[in-house]
Design an enzyme around this catalytic site. Structure first.
Site, PDB file in Angstrom:
ATOM      1  CG  ASN A 399      -2.166   0.974   1.049  1.00  6.71           C
ATOM      2  OD1 ASN A 399      -1.958   2.171   0.604  1.00  6.71           O
ATOM      3  ND2 ASN A 399      -3.149   0.785   1.595  1.00  6.71           N
ATOM      4  CG  ASP A 400       1.539   2.839   3.676  1.00  9.56           C
ATOM      5  OD1 ASP A 400       0.700   3.555   3.713  1.00  9.56           O
ATOM      6  OD2 ASP A 400       1.576   2.329   4.824  1.00  9.56           O
ATOM      7  CB  ILE A 401       6.239   0.529  -0.896  1.00  8.73           C
ATOM      8  CG1 ILE A 401       5.049  -0.725  -1.173  1.00  8.73           C
ATOM      9  CG2 ILE A 401       6.542   0.347   0.711  1.00  8.73           C
ATOM     10  CD1 ILE A 401       5.765  -1.855  -1.330  1.00  8.73           C
TER      11      ILE A 401
END
Length: 472
Positions: A399-401
C-alpha cells in the site's frame, strides 16, 4: 586449548563473520554467507568452551545449556513460518539483551573479578557493567514489545503519552545520577541499589520507546534493535574481556545502524523522528480525512479471470509484493504464475521496496523460499524507470510503498518518501482485501486512477483463481 590457539581461532572466526556479512549483502551469495557465519560461530564457541578460561568442571554445564538452546533453535526453525520471521528476529534480539544484562549483574557480584581490579581499571570495568546492563535492558524490553506488535498481540497504533519526550529526558537524567552513585559505591550492596534502579528505568524506556513507534516504522525498529543487540554483545565482550565478542558485537551493531539509515532514507525520515514515534496507525482501518487532498476518481474492480487475460496479453509485467502476500502465504502461487508467464515469453520481474513487509529483506526471503529466480528480483532504484514501458504492474498486498501521494501531495504524511511508481504502467492491478489504509494511515490515490484496477479478496485465493484462468 592453549591461549595462543584460542586467539588464532578467534581471528579466524572474525574473518568468517566479516565474510558472512559480505555474503548476506546479496541474495545470490546469501547461502554462502550463512555458511561462513555457521562455521565462524562453531569455531568461536569451541575455542571459548575449550579455551584456557573455562575449567573442566564447568564444561558439562555449558554443554547442557548449549543442548537446550540448540533444541529450541531447531524446533523454532522447523515450526516458525516465513511470515512469522520478523517477530522471531525481534524475540532473538530480546535474548541478546537479556544475556547482556544478566552477564553484567553476574560480573558485578563476582568477588574474584572485583578483587583483581583497583583504581582506574576498576572504574572502567564498572562503567562497562553499567552501560552494558543499560543497553541490554533497553534491547530486551524494546524487543519484547516489538515482538508483540509484529505478532499482533499488541496493536500497531503508537502510544503517545503526554509529555513523553520530557519523561524520556527525566529518565536519562536519573540514569546518569544513579550511574554517578554506582561509580562511587563503597560495596556491592550499595552499588546494587543504583544498578537495580537504572535497570528498571532502562526496561521502562525500552517499552515506552517501541510502544510510541507506529506500524509504518516497524522495519526500522527491527534494524534498530538489531543494532542495539550488537552493541549489547560488544558491551558484554568488554565485561568479560573477550576480544571476539567485542568485534562481533561491533560488526552487528554497526551493520544494524547502517541498515537503519538505509531504511530511514527509504521512508524519507530521519532516525530521531522514528524514535520520537507517532507515525502509522497500525493499518487495517480506513484512512481518516486530515487536511490532505482527498483522492479523486472511481474505484474499478476487476475479476481474477480478467486479471489473467491482462497478464496473458502482456509482454512485460512487474510484480510488487507486500505484507499482504506474506500474510496470505501466496508466494508459491506467485511463483507458479511467474513461471507460467515466462514460459509464454512474458518478461516478468519483481520490484522490491526497501521497507516492504515487516523487516528488511522480508519480501526477498519469501520469494527465495518460493524459488523465484534471484535475477528477476529487482530493487526499487533498479526498476522504477521501467514502469512506463510495462504493460501490467501487479501489486500484491502492498500500500504505502506504491502511494503516488508521496510525490504529488506535499501535505501527505509520507510526502517525499521514495515509492515504486506502479501507476506509470499501462495498467496497474492492486490486490487487497478491502479499501483500508496501509500502516501509514493515509489513503492511496492509486486506487482511483483511470488505469488502475482493484482485485479484492484474499491474495492466495485470488491468485489461485488467476493461475487456473491462465492455464485454462
Amino acid at each position: 586449548m592453549s591461549a595462543s590457539l584460542a586467539t588464532v581461532s578467534y581471528i579466524g572466526a572474525t574473518i568468517l563473520f566479516i565474510l558472512s556479512l559480505g555474503g548476506l549483502s546479496n541474495p545470490e551469495s546469501s547461502r554462502r554467507g550463512n555458511l561462513y557465519g555457521i562455521i565462524g560461530m562453531t569455531i568461536a564457541v569451541l575455542a571459548t568452551v575449550f579455551g584456557p578460561r573455562v575449567s573442566m568442571a564447568g564444561i558439562p554445564w555449558i554443554m547442557g545449556a548449549m543442548a537446550v538452546g540448540a533444541s529450541v533453535g531447531l524446533i523454532a526453525a522447523r515450526k516458525v513460518l516465513m511470515t512469522q520471521m520478523p517477530e522471531l528476529v525481534a524475540l532473538m534480539h530480546s535474548l541478546v539483551g537479556l544475556a547482556a544484562a544478566l552477564v553484567g549483574f553476574a560480573n558485578y557480584i563476582d568477588p574474584v573479578a572485583s578483587s583483581q581490579l583497583i583504581g582506574s581499571e576498576k572504574s572502567i570495568h564498572e562503567m562497562e557493567i553499567y552501560v552494558g546492563i543499560l543497553i541490554g535492558a533497553v534491547t530486551f524490553s524494546g524487543s519484547i514489545i516489538a515482538f508483540g506488535k509484529l505478532s499482533g498481540k499488541i496493536g500497531g497504533k503508537p502510544l503517545l503519552l503526554p509529555g513523553r519526550h520530557l519523561l524520556n529526558l527525566l529518565g536519562l537524567l536519573v540514569v546518569i545520577f544513579f550511574g554517578w552513585q554506582f561509580m562511587g559505591a563503597e560495596n556491592v550492596n550499595s552499588g546494587m541499589v543504583a544498578l537495580t534502579v537504572m535497570t528498571v528505568i532502562a526496561l521502562l524506556f525500552g517499552i515506552h520507546m517501541v510502544m510510541a513507534i507506529g506500524g509504518a516504522d516497524m522495519p526500522v525498529v527491527i534494524s534498530m534493535l538489531n543494532s542495539y543487540s550488537g552493541w549489547a554483545a560488544a558491551a558484554t565482550g568488554f565485561m568479560l574481556s573477550n576480544d571476539l565478542l567485542i568485534v562481533t558485537g561491533a560488526l552487528v551493531g554497526s551493520s544494524g545502524a547502517i541498515l537503519s539509515y538505509i531504511m530511514c532514507s527509504a521512508m524519507n525520515r530521519n532516525f530521531f523522528s522514528v524514535i520520537a514515534g507517532g507515525f502509522g496507525t497500525g493499518g487495517g482501518s480506513p484512512a481518516k480525512a486530515g487536511g490532505e487532498a482527498q483522492p479523486a476518481g472511481e474505484v474499478v474492480p476487476i475479476s481474477a479471470v480478467d486479471t489473467a487475460e491482462l497478464l496473458r496479453e502482456a509482454k512485460s509485467v512487474i510484480i510488487v509484493p507486500g505484507y499482504g502476500m506474506a500474510v496470505a502465504q501466496a508466494q508459491h502461487t506467485v511463483y507458479e504464475i511467474t513461471k507460467h508467464l515466462r514460459e509464454k515469453g512474458v518478461n516478468v520481474r519483481f520490484g522490491i521496496h526497501p521497507v516492504a513487509g515487516r523487516m528488511p529483506g522480508h519480501m526477498n526471503v519469501l520469494l527465495a523460499e518460493a524459488k523465484v529466480p534471484y535475477d528477476i528480483v529487482m530493487e526499487m532504484d533498479e526498476i522504477n524507470a521501467d514502469f512506463p514501458d510495462t504493460d501490467v504492474s501487479m501489486v500484491i498486498g502492498a500500500n504505502d510503498i506504491v502511494n503516488p501521494a508521496a510525490q504529488d501531495d506535499p501535505t501527505s504524511p509520507i510526502a517525499g518518501m521514495p515509492v515504486l511508481e506502479v501507476w506509470k504502467a499501462k495498467t496497474s492491478i492492486v490486490m487487497k482485501r478491502s479499501m483500508a489504509s496501509g500502516y501509514a494511515g493515509v489513503d492511496n490515490p492509486l486506487f482511483y486512477k483511470d488505469n488502475n484496477r482493484m482485485l479484492f479478496g484474499d491474495a492466495k485465493k485470488m491468485l489461485d483463481e488467476v493461475l487456473v484462468a491462465l492455464k485454462s
